[in-house]
Structure formats: C-alpha cells, structure tokens
Design a protein around this motif. Structure first.
Motif, PDB file in Angstrom:
ATOM      1  N   ALA A   1      -6.945   8.916  -6.339  1.00 22.40           N
ATOM      2  CA  ALA A   1      -5.302   9.016  -6.050  1.00 22.40           C
ATOM      3  C   ALA A   1      -5.576   8.127  -4.866  1.00 22.40           C
ATOM      4  CB  ALA A   1      -5.544  10.719  -5.337  1.00 22.40           C
ATOM      5  N   ALA A   2      -5.473   7.643  -3.853  1.00 18.59           N
ATOM      6  CA  ALA A   2      -5.119   7.023  -2.916  1.00 18.59           C
ATOM      7  C   ALA A   2      -5.255   5.555  -3.369  1.00 18.59           C
ATOM      8  CB  ALA A   2      -5.964   6.890  -1.675  1.00 18.59           C
ATOM      9  N   ARG A   3      -5.827   5.261  -4.150  1.00 17.74           N
ATOM     10  CA  ARG A   3      -5.998   3.813  -5.160  1.00 17.74           C
ATOM     11  C   ARG A   3      -4.539   4.092  -5.522  1.00 17.74           C
ATOM     12  NH1 ARG A   3     -11.880   4.979  -4.843  1.00 17.74           N
ATOM     13  NH2 ARG A   3     -12.821   3.680  -3.368  1.00 17.74           N
ATOM     14  N   GLN A   4      -4.807   5.154  -6.545  1.00 14.40           N
ATOM     15  CA  GLN A   4      -3.892   5.157  -7.454  1.00 14.40           C
ATOM     16  C   GLN A   4      -1.905   4.818  -6.832  1.00 14.40           C
ATOM     17  OE1 GLN A   4      -3.949   8.083 -10.219  1.00 14.40           O
ATOM     18  NE2 GLN A   4      -2.143   7.206 -11.132  1.00 14.40           N
ATOM     19  N   ARG A   5      -2.342   5.636  -5.814  1.00 17.47           N
ATOM     20  CA  ARG A   5      -0.652   5.193  -5.281  1.00 17.47           C
ATOM     21  C   ARG A   5      -0.587   4.160  -4.086  1.00 17.47           C
ATOM     22  NH1 ARG A   5       2.682   8.878  -3.331  1.00 17.47           N
ATOM     23  NH2 ARG A   5       3.798   8.349  -1.554  1.00 17.47           N
ATOM     24  N   ARG A   6      -1.747   3.583  -3.914  1.00 14.89           N
ATOM     25  CA  ARG A   6      -1.720   2.355  -3.363  1.00 14.89           C
ATOM     26  C   ARG A   6      -1.129   0.701  -4.518  1.00 14.89           C
ATOM     27  NH1 ARG A   6      -5.705  -0.744  -0.054  1.00 14.89           N
ATOM     28  NH2 ARG A   6      -6.959  -0.971  -1.628  1.00 14.89           N
ATOM     29  N   ALA A   7      -1.721   1.119  -5.631  1.00 12.42           N
ATOM     30  CA  ALA A   7      -1.727  -0.114  -6.962  1.00 12.42           C
ATOM     31  C   ALA A   7      -0.230   0.509  -7.959  1.00 12.42           C
ATOM     32  CB  ALA A   7      -2.445   0.719  -7.623  1.00 12.42           C
ATOM     33  N   GLU A   8       0.517   1.448  -7.140  1.00 18.27           N
ATOM     34  CA  GLU A   8       1.973   2.480  -7.818  1.00 18.27           C
ATOM     35  C   GLU A   8       2.492   1.686  -6.750  1.00 18.27           C
ATOM     36  OE1 GLU A   8       1.851   6.605  -8.296  1.00 18.27           O
ATOM     37  OE2 GLU A   8       0.764   6.272 -10.216  1.00 18.27           O
ATOM     38  N   HIS A   9       3.145   2.170  -5.792  1.00 19.51           N
ATOM     39  CA  HIS A   9       3.209   1.167  -5.108  1.00 19.51           C
ATOM     40  C   HIS A   9       3.509  -0.621  -4.557  1.00 19.51           C
ATOM     41  CE1 HIS A   9       5.507   0.912  -0.607  1.00 19.51           C
ATOM     42  NE2 HIS A   9       4.903   0.381   0.137  1.00 19.51           N
ATOM     43  N   GLN A  10       2.519  -0.974  -4.800  1.00 21.34           N
ATOM     44  CA  GLN A  10       2.791  -2.757  -4.790  1.00 21.34           C
ATOM     45  C   GLN A  10       2.596  -2.992  -6.319  1.00 21.34           C
ATOM     46  OE1 GLN A  10      -0.996  -3.551  -4.394  1.00 21.34           O
ATOM     47  NE2 GLN A  10      -2.034  -3.466  -2.368  1.00 21.34           N
ATOM     48  N   VAL A  11       3.172  -2.364  -7.118  1.00 20.62           N
ATOM     49  CA  VAL A  11       3.708  -2.689  -8.606  1.00 20.62           C
ATOM     50  C   VAL A  11       5.438  -2.035  -8.212  1.00 20.62           C
ATOM     51  CG1 VAL A  11       4.436  -1.953 -10.601  1.00 20.62           C
ATOM     52  CG2 VAL A  11       1.606  -1.989  -9.741  1.00 20.62           C
ATOM     53  N   ALA A  12       5.110  -1.533  -7.675  1.00 17.20           N
ATOM     54  CA  ALA A  12       7.084  -1.462  -7.001  1.00 17.20           C
ATOM     55  C   ALA A  12       7.657  -2.296  -6.090  1.00 17.20           C
ATOM     56  CB  ALA A  12       7.362   0.401  -6.545  1.00 17.20           C
ATOM     57  N   GLU A  13       6.613  -2.319  -5.736  1.00 14.81           N
ATOM     58  CA  GLU A  13       7.386  -3.979  -4.654  1.00 14.81           C
ATOM     59  C   GLU A  13       7.224  -4.827  -5.296  1.00 14.81           C
ATOM     60  OE1 GLU A  13       4.316  -4.112  -1.163  1.00 14.81           O
ATOM     61  OE2 GLU A  13       5.421  -2.282  -0.034  1.00 14.81           O
ATOM     62  N   HIS A  14       6.553  -5.111  -6.057  1.00 13.16           N
ATOM     63  CA  HIS A  14       7.001  -6.616  -7.148  1.00 13.16           C
ATOM     64  C   HIS A  14       7.781  -6.112  -8.207  1.00 13.16           C
ATOM     65  CE1 HIS A  14       5.052 -10.241  -9.055  1.00 13.16           C
ATOM     66  NE2 HIS A  14       5.365  -9.333 -10.010  1.00 13.16           N
ATOM     67  N   ARG A  15       8.381  -5.339  -8.426  1.00 17.66           N
ATOM     68  CA  ARG A  15       9.112  -4.924  -9.191  1.00 17.66           C
ATOM     69  C   ARG A  15      10.409  -5.143  -8.963  1.00 17.66           C
ATOM     70  NH1 ARG A  15       8.558  -0.235 -10.138  1.00 17.66           N
ATOM     71  NH2 ARG A  15       7.076  -0.417 -11.773  1.00 17.66           N
ATOM     72  N   ASP A  16      10.613  -4.492  -7.371  1.00 23.60           N
ATOM     73  CA  ASP A  16      11.587  -4.558  -7.022  1.00 23.60           C
ATOM     74  C   ASP A  16      12.118  -6.173  -5.825  1.00 23.60           C
ATOM     75  OD1 ASP A  16      11.822  -1.812  -7.096  1.00 23.60           O
ATOM     76  OD2 ASP A  16      11.375  -1.530  -5.169  1.00 23.60           O
ATOM     77  N   VAL A  17      11.358  -7.262  -5.943  1.00 22.95           N
ATOM     78  CA  VAL A  17      11.065  -8.840  -5.704  1.00 22.95           C
ATOM     79  C   VAL A  17      12.748  -9.050  -6.655  1.00 22.95           C
ATOM     80  CG1 VAL A  17      11.092  -9.948  -5.041  1.00 22.95           C
ATOM     81  CG2 VAL A  17       9.612  -8.401  -4.542  1.00 22.95           C
ATOM     82  N   PRO A  18      12.573  -8.801  -7.595  1.00 26.52           N
ATOM     83  CA  PRO A  18      13.258  -9.852  -8.099  1.00 26.52           C
ATOM     84  C   PRO A  18      14.771  -9.756  -8.517  1.00 26.52           C
ATOM     85  CG  PRO A  18      11.300  -9.393  -9.845  1.00 26.52           C
ATOM     86  CD  PRO A  18      11.551  -8.338  -8.723  1.00 26.52           C
ATOM     87  N   GLU A  19      15.183  -7.789  -8.512  1.00 30.41           N
ATOM     88  CA  GLU A  19      16.130  -6.774  -7.950  1.00 30.41           C
ATOM     89  C   GLU A  19      17.119  -7.744  -6.965  1.00 30.41           C
ATOM     90  OE1 GLU A  19      15.728  -2.736  -8.306  1.00 30.41           O
ATOM     91  OE2 GLU A  19      14.419  -3.107 -10.857  1.00 30.41           O
ATOM     92  N   GLU A  20      16.224  -7.682  -6.079  1.00 26.80           N
ATOM     93  CA  GLU A  20      16.895  -7.529  -4.336  1.00 26.80           C
ATOM     94  C   GLU A  20      17.735  -9.654  -4.564  1.00 26.80           C
ATOM     95  OE1 GLU A  20      14.825  -5.558  -1.716  1.00 26.80           O
ATOM     96  OE2 GLU A  20      14.038  -6.703  -1.838  1.00 26.80           O
ATOM     97  N   THR A  21      16.588  -9.693  -5.150  1.00 23.51           N
ATOM     98  CA  THR A  21      16.986 -11.495  -5.657  1.00 23.51           C
ATOM     99  C   THR A  21      18.021 -11.556  -6.079  1.00 23.51           C
ATOM    100  OG1 THR A  21      14.722 -12.215  -5.240  1.00 23.51           O
ATOM    101  CG2 THR A  21      16.356 -13.399  -6.025  1.00 23.51           C
ATOM    102  N   GLN A  22      18.712 -10.749  -7.422  1.00 24.76           N
ATOM    103  CA  GLN A  22      19.660 -10.896  -8.282  1.00 24.76           C
ATOM    104  C   GLN A  22      20.619 -10.469  -7.334  1.00 24.76           C
ATOM    105  OE1 GLN A  22      18.405  -9.311 -12.043  1.00 24.76           O
ATOM    106  NE2 GLN A  22      17.135 -10.277 -12.426  1.00 24.76           N
ATOM    107  N   SER A  23      20.713  -9.636  -6.985  1.00 23.90           N
ATOM    108  CA  SER A  23      21.109  -9.117  -6.095  1.00 23.90           C
ATOM    109  C   SER A  23      22.556 -10.042  -5.364  1.00 23.90           C
ATOM    110  CB  SER A  23      21.379  -7.411  -5.735  1.00 23.90           C
ATOM    111  OG  SER A  23      20.399  -7.556  -4.408  1.00 23.90           O
TER     112      SER A  23
END
Length: 727
Positions: free
Chosen positions: A700-722
C-alpha cells in the motif's frame, strides 16, 4: 633461427611445470634475469610474474619463447637476441628471464639455444596486447638473423613479416629477405607437427635422421631407393598424397619429408608402378578399403525365391527396436558417434528429470512435516499468533495441492520451486472459492490428528473451528483404528445434539454471548484496533532501525589489513633496518674509497713507480667488494617494498568494492525510509490494511508513493500552461 612462443603460468601448477622443464640438469641450464624483477633465479621471477598477473585480469603470467640459432652463439649474442624480442613485443620493463641450454642438435653448428620467459604484466600494471604472438616472434627472428649475421629463414608468416618491415622503416631487412626468397615465396612445409614428432620419438623413430635418409635416397634414385632402404610407400587418404612408413608405423607424407611440391611427387609416383598395394599394406591409418561389388550369379537371378520387389528394404532389429534401413553407403564412424552422443544426452536428460521430480517430492514431504509440527506445537496468545497459525495452515494446504499437481504433471518440477508453488496456489485458490470453513476430517488429515487428540487443544493451537461436517460422511482413510462404525455412531449422536454447541474447555461463553451478533462485531473491532496498533508500533520500530543503520553507513569504514600485508610490512621494516645498520657501519669506509676513486686512474711509469696506480686499483677493488655485499640487502629491500605495494593495491581494490556495497545498502535503506510516511498515510486512510500484515502495508505504501509521483508529474504541465501568456 627457429623460434616459438606459447603462453604459460596460467596457474601455479603450470608455472612449476615450466620451471621443472627449463631447469633440467641434463641441459646444463644457466639463468640470467634481464629486467623487471629483483629475483636472482627463475623461481623467484616466476613468483613475481604470478603476483603481477593476479593484480590484473590477465589470463597467463608469462610467454615462453625459445630461440634456436643455426650457429654457435655466445651468451652476449643470445642476450642481444632476447633484447630484440623484448623490444619488438613492446615489453621493455617487463620481467624477463633468459635460460641458456647446452644440448646436442642434429643440424647446425651450435649446441646452445635460449629460452626467454617474458612476463605479460609490467610492474606498473601494463599488460601486453594479446594475439599475433607467432607473427611478432617470426618478425623478431628475422631482425635477429639480420643483425647477428645468420642466414635468413623462410617462415610461414613471411609476407606479414615483410609487410611490417616495410611499414616500420626496416626496408634493409625486407630487401634482404626478398633477395633471398623472392617477393611471394610459397609457404614452407614442416615434415610433422610437434605432437607427431613426439609420438614418433616415443616409438623409437628420430624424425630428423629419418628425413635426412629419405631425402638422400630420393635424390639418388627416387622411390625405389627409399623402398630399398626399408621403407614402405603407400597411397594416402587424399588424392595425390603418398605416405612413408616403416615397421607398420606411419612416418609422414612423402612430399613433406623430401621437401618437394605435391604435384611433382604425384607425377613421379604415378610414373612408377607401386609394388605395395593398399590391400597388402600394414601401415596404420591408411585409406579405407572398399569392398568390391558383389554381383549375383545367373542361378540366383533365375531362382524365383530370390526375386524381391524393387522397393524392398530389410528390417534391422536391435535391442531398442527397429532401426532405419541402410541406404547407399555405410554409416560413417562420425555419424555413429553423433547418434551415440545424442542417445546418451537423451538418457542423461531423462535421468536428470527423474532426479528433479524425486527431489521436489522429498522437499514437499519435509516441508509438510515441518509445518505440521509447528502448527501442533503452536500456542497463540495474541492476534499476530493466530495470524501466523492461519498462515501456516494455508501454506500447508498449498503444499498438499502441490503434491497432487506434481503427481499429475511431473514436468512442473523442472521449472523450479516458483513454477510448482505458483501452479499449486492457483489450483488451491480455484478449489477454495466459496469454502470458508474446514471440517474435522480434512484438518486431521493435514495435521496428522489421531483418535486421542483433544479437539479443544487442537482448536486453541490452530485458531480454527473444529467440528463435524453435517453434509459429508466420514472418510474411511482418515478414521482412526476404532473403526468406521464408531465414527458413524458418533456422527449420529452429533446429529441428535446438533442444537447444542460443542463445549470448549478453554474459552467458555454463554449461550446468549455466542448467539449475539454484536459480540462478534466487538471481537472484530477489537482485533482491528490491535492490528492497527501493532502496525504503528512496527512502523516506529522500523523507522528507528532504518535511521540507526543509515547513520552507521554514513560513517567511513575501512577494512582491516590482512595478515599478508602486516607480515610484508614487518619484513620490509626488518630488511630496511638491516640495510641501514650496514650503511651506518661501512659508510665512512665507502666515503673514503669513493674519494680515492673519484679521479681517473693514474697511468704512466711514474705513477706505477710511486704506487698510485696500485693504490687506485686496490681502492676500486675494495669498493667493489662493499657494493657486492650491499647489493643483496638492497635487492631484498626493493623486493619487499614491491610486494607491499602490490598487496596494498589489492587491498585498495577490496576497499573500493566494500565502499560500493555500502553505498548500495545506503540507497536501499534510504528508499525504505521514504516509504514510512506513505505507509502511515495509507494506514490512516484504510486501517484494514493492518490485517494483511507487513507485506500488505508495504504494498500500500509503494502504491501510494507511485500515485503521488504520477500526480506530481501530471501537475507540472498544468502549471506550465497557466503561467504561459495567452497569444
């Protein structure tokens, strides 16, 4: 000059064999260390070469090069020949030892030849380039012949040697070789290989003497003279090849023995009738004799019983069944050997497979016995203990399923434990779907429960609900010695009293408590809270342990020096102290003698009369005596210092590997420490993860960390676009 090279000293045994071969007393060996080693004998030089080999990735420690000149050479000339070889190989500074042998030879004027043992690794760690040693040595031999005044020798790599000479500014040697043999001479033919020469020598045949006799007879009268000398000449295996033998022993081909081309020998031999046929020849390894075609007689053709259909093939029986019919030529020996090897490999593979299956079954039996003993002897007193018992029970059921699967498909054992247990877990999961309880008979079969086992103790040990299944009759294979009738009677009695629950001596509850659903919910909630508490405690302990181990890995850690380095350093200090004591004792005398010998030697009648020349010579001799006494001490100190340096290099390599391993452990523990906060967050969101144990929490800890990394990676382009300005 004849020269040869071979790699030696791959192992200590190989080095000892080379030393024994070169130091045979019948060859009167004399040893001279040329360079690269402080040793004074061959054994010490070989030991240095092996130590240098071990400090690198070289496969062999030395090259064994033999130099056999065509005339008598002095020690200085042989030393010069060895120096030319060392320079041409690019091995200046490498350990090198020259061994001179005095041995009678059949051809040539000189009875002395040399053996050069050249180290492949220099003291500074440089390794000689591997490959083309024979071509390099042949080129060096041509340089030796040109410089020392020998006649040129035609080698097998003549063109390569001439090309190198032209490319490296030695056109004088290249012109000298072309004048002697032309621009493109044919390759020379050797009468026999070294192995064949040694084989003939073991049978009492001196190849050099026999070759001279055959060549003289061929020059005089051709093949008839050779036969008159007691030799046999028979056709060889190849077309145009004629083989010479004596007393049933094959010596070699006629063209190689007389030094003529094969076409010349073939035309000469075909013009002369051969009195010795292949059939009457007694030589070994001659051409295979073919049987003549057997034609059927007229009577056989007229006999109706002898007529067979055109597609008839006889059946060939053997111990392994019907073999394929022989069509055309007979099967060659290589084909028979290949078939035998294939059959042997198949039998070996079959035996290996049977052994693998047997080992797998034995492992399953031992593992089942171990788990049964652990389950029966377990006494859980907490939730974790009951969970361990349940886990062992599940593993035992999987092992029983694995034994069943192995009986059905033994080839699963070839895939190893992972394949077998994976198939068993899948089969067990399929069968266990929809079943939540295990009755008395299956559990008794797994644990080996006898008739005298207390049901309550077994229930306390395993944490299972033990009781008879109302829908399943007793299994005759699992009924104790009391008989099937007793089991049936007990089953009838249990039906009559099924409304009353079985009495448990350890945990007694009232009827209302057992029938109240809220009590079951309270027990589940209590176990969940205990599991969450245990999980938090585990995370705290794990975090503290990881911090402690990471702090330990951040500190520098040096490996202790091995005993070899300590002993070598002690020996070096002792030798250095001995040399210092000798210098202190003789320093004044040596300084005085140096002052006397600094000027040039007095010459002339007056100096001789006054004794100046005699005093100078006496001082010079005394100084030479001092140097001779000091040289062994100096060499011993240098040798010990070099050994210490080599051992320290090896120790530095070990320390580097140790540091790399500690860095890998540090990175691994750091990654585990980063999972602790993720595990706490996952446990806070879903407390039921604690019921799955440490593995479920880590997943569960590995899955949560992977989800957090994916979310951070997904948020980067949005900030760049804004932040980008609108066009």
């Amino acid at each position: 000059m004849i020269a040869g090279v071979v790699r030696h000293a791959r192992t200590s045994r190989d080095a000892r064999a080379l030393q024994a071969h070169l130091m045979r007393p019948e060859n009167s060996p004399s040893v001279r260390v040329l360079a690269g080693s402080l040793a004074t004998d061959l054994a010490g030089a070989l030991a240095d070469m092996q130590r240098l080999r071990d400090s690198t990735s070289a496969d062999a420690a030395a090259l064994h090069i033999h130099l056999s000149p065509s005339r008598a050479m002095s020690d200085q000339e042989l030393s010069r020949a060895a120096e030319i070889v060392i320079q041409h190989f690019g091995a200046v500074g490498h350990p090198a030892v020259l061994i001179v042998h005095e041995k009678m030879r059949n051809g040539g004027d000189g009875d002395r030849h040399g053996h050069l043992v050249l180290g492949r690794v220099a003291p500074d760690g440089r390794v000689l380039e591997a490959g083309y040693e024979k071509i390099k040595l042949e080129t060096a031999a041509r340089l030796i012949e040109h410089e020392l005044g020998e006649l040129p020798t035609l080698g097998r790599h003549h063109r390569s040697a001439v090309k190198w000479l032209w490319s490296n500014g030695r056109s004088d040697v290249a012109d000298w070789l072309e004048v002697a043999y032309g621009a493109a001479p044919d390759k020379p033919l050797s009468p026999a290989s070294p192995a064949s020469r040694q084989g003939l020598a073991r049978q009492g045949i001196n190849l050099s003497a026999v070759r001279s006799e055959i060549r003289d007879a061929w020059t005089a009268s051709g093949a008839e003279a050779i036969r008159a000398a007691g030799y046999e000449i028979t056709p060889g295996r190849k077309s145009g090849v004629w083989v010479v033998g004596r007393d049933g022993v094959e010596i070699g081909s006629l063209d190689r023995l007389v030094g003529e081309k094969r076409a010349t020998i073939r035309s000469a031999m075909e013009a002369v009738p051969n009195p010795t046929s292949r059939k009457t020849s007694k030589l070994k390894n001659t051409q295979r004799i073919r049987k003549p075609v057997q034609r059927r007689s007229e009577s056989a053709e007229g006999d109706p019983s002898s007529r067979k259909p055109a597609n008839f093939q006889p059946r060939r029986l053997s111990s392994i069944g019907v073999r394929q019919p022989l069509i055309g030529k007979k099967t060659a020996f290589d084909e028979i050997a290949a078939a035998a090897r294939k059959w042997t490999a198949a039998i070996t593979a079959r035996l290996d497979n049977a052994l693998t299956v047997s080992c797998a079954r034995r492992w399953l039996r031992l593992r089942q016995a171990e788990l049964k003993a652990r389950i029966v002897s377990a006494a859980p007193d907490c939730t974790e203990g009951y969970r361990d018992v349940a886990r062992m029970r599940h593993e035992l059921a999987v092992l029983v399923t694995a034994a069943t699967i192995l009986t059905e498909d033994p080839e699963l054992a070839l895939g190893g434990e992972a394949v077998l247990m994976g198939a068993a877990r899948r089969r067990y999961a399929e069968r266990a779907t929809g079943h939540e309880e295990i009755g008395l008979n299956p559990l008794s079969d797994l644990l080996g429960v006898s008739n005298g086992l207390n049901v309550a103790s077994a229930q306390n040990a395993t944490g299972l609900r033990l009781g008879p299944r109302p829908d399943k009759p007793p299994n005759p294979d699992t009924v104790p010695r009391g008989g099937i009738e007793k089991a049936a009677n007990s089953r009838d009695e249990s039906k009559n009293t099924s409304s009353q629950p079985p009495e448990k001596p350890v945990q007694r509850r009232s009827q209302g408590a057992m029938d109240d659903p809220s009590s079951r919910n309270r027990r589940v909630g209590h176990s969940l809270r205990a599991a969450v508490k245990a999980a938090h405690g585990f995370l705290d302990r794990r975090e503290a342990d990881l911090h402690e181990r990471i702090a330990e890995l951040t500190l520098p850690h040096s490996l202790p020096d091995p005993n070899e380095i300590i002993e070598a350093q002690d020996k070096l200090s002792d030798l250095a102290q001995e040399l210092a004591e000798w210098d202190g004792l003789n320093y004044a005398s040596i300084a005085k003698l140096r002052i006397q010998t600094d000027r040039s030697r007095p010459v002339g009648f007056i100096a001789w009369v006054l004794g100046a020349t005699a005093r100078y010579d006496a001082a010079n001799r005394q100084l030479a005596v001092f140097y001779e006494q000091r040289e062994p001490l100096k060499n011993a100190v240098s040798h010990a210092r070099r050994c210490v340096r080599i051992l320290k290099t090896v120790q530095e390599t070990r320390q580097a590997q140790h540091d790399a391993s500690r860095r890998r452990d540090f990175d691994r523990l750091k990654s585990q420490l980063e999972l602790i906060p993720a595990a706490r967050l996952a446990l806070a969101e879903n407390p039921r993860i604690a019921l799955g144990g440490g593995k479920a929490l880590a997943a569960a800890a590995r899955q949560r960390r992977a989800e957090h990394q994916v979310a951070e990676h997904r948020d980067v382009p949005e900030e760049t676009q804004s932040t980008d300005p609108k066009p």
